[in-house]
Design an enzyme around this catalytic site. Sequence first.
Site, PDB file in Angstrom:
ATOM      1  N   HIS A 149      38.721 129.598 101.837  1.00 28.32           N
ATOM      2  CA  HIS A 149      38.993 129.680 103.279  1.00 28.32           C
ATOM      3  C   HIS A 149      40.454 130.083 103.530  1.00 28.32           C
ATOM      4  CE1 HIS A 149      38.508 127.999 107.492  1.00 28.32           C
ATOM      5  NE2 HIS A 149      39.810 127.868 107.353  1.00 28.32           N
ATOM      6  N   GLU A 150      41.384 129.432 102.843  1.00 29.32           N
ATOM      7  CA  GLU A 150      42.811 129.722 103.054  1.00 29.32           C
ATOM      8  C   GLU A 150      43.172 131.116 102.569  1.00 29.32           C
ATOM      9  OE1 GLU A 150      44.466 127.949 105.007  1.00 29.32           O
ATOM     10  OE2 GLU A 150      43.065 126.280 105.057  1.00 29.32           O
ATOM     11  N   HIS A 159      42.397 133.382 105.322  1.00 30.02           N
ATOM     12  CA  HIS A 159      43.468 133.438 106.327  1.00 30.02           C
ATOM     13  C   HIS A 159      44.601 134.347 105.858  1.00 30.02           C
ATOM     14  CE1 HIS A 159      42.057 130.661 109.272  1.00 30.02           C
ATOM     15  NE2 HIS A 159      42.095 129.595 108.502  1.00 30.02           N
TER      16      HIS A 159
HETATM   17 ZN   LIG Z   1      41.351 127.662 108.634  1.00 28.73          ZN
END
Ligand SMILES: [Zn+2]
Length: 103
Positions: free
Chosen positions: A15-16, A19
């Site tokens: 997830h990171e 980003h």
């Molecule tokens: Zn997030």
Amino acid sequence: MGKVKGYNTGGTAIHEVGHWHGLLHVFENGCSPPGDAVADTPYCLRPDNDSCPTSRDSCPQQPGKDPISNWMGYSVDSCMSSFSHGQLLRAEQMWHRHRLPGG
Ligand SMILES: [Zn+2]
């Protein structure tokens, strides 16, 4: 570092990284345009913390069910398994524009 039930198998790292590649949460802007600014991820009203509601449709006025299995949501690790084609395209464009030296 303590383990958080449901989130201790690496999904948060993926997830990171998403980003870092310029991807927003799938629930960004809720049911309103531009959402997460990716055309092929359905709109999603809110995060799906600690669960995996695969048939939820929190934005019935918009096409598609909530992207529950998408890495850019907050579902538990066991629930998440995919980036959309549009997200990969956005990440690639972001990489070429901002991350490549001299790019
Ligand atoms: Zn997030």
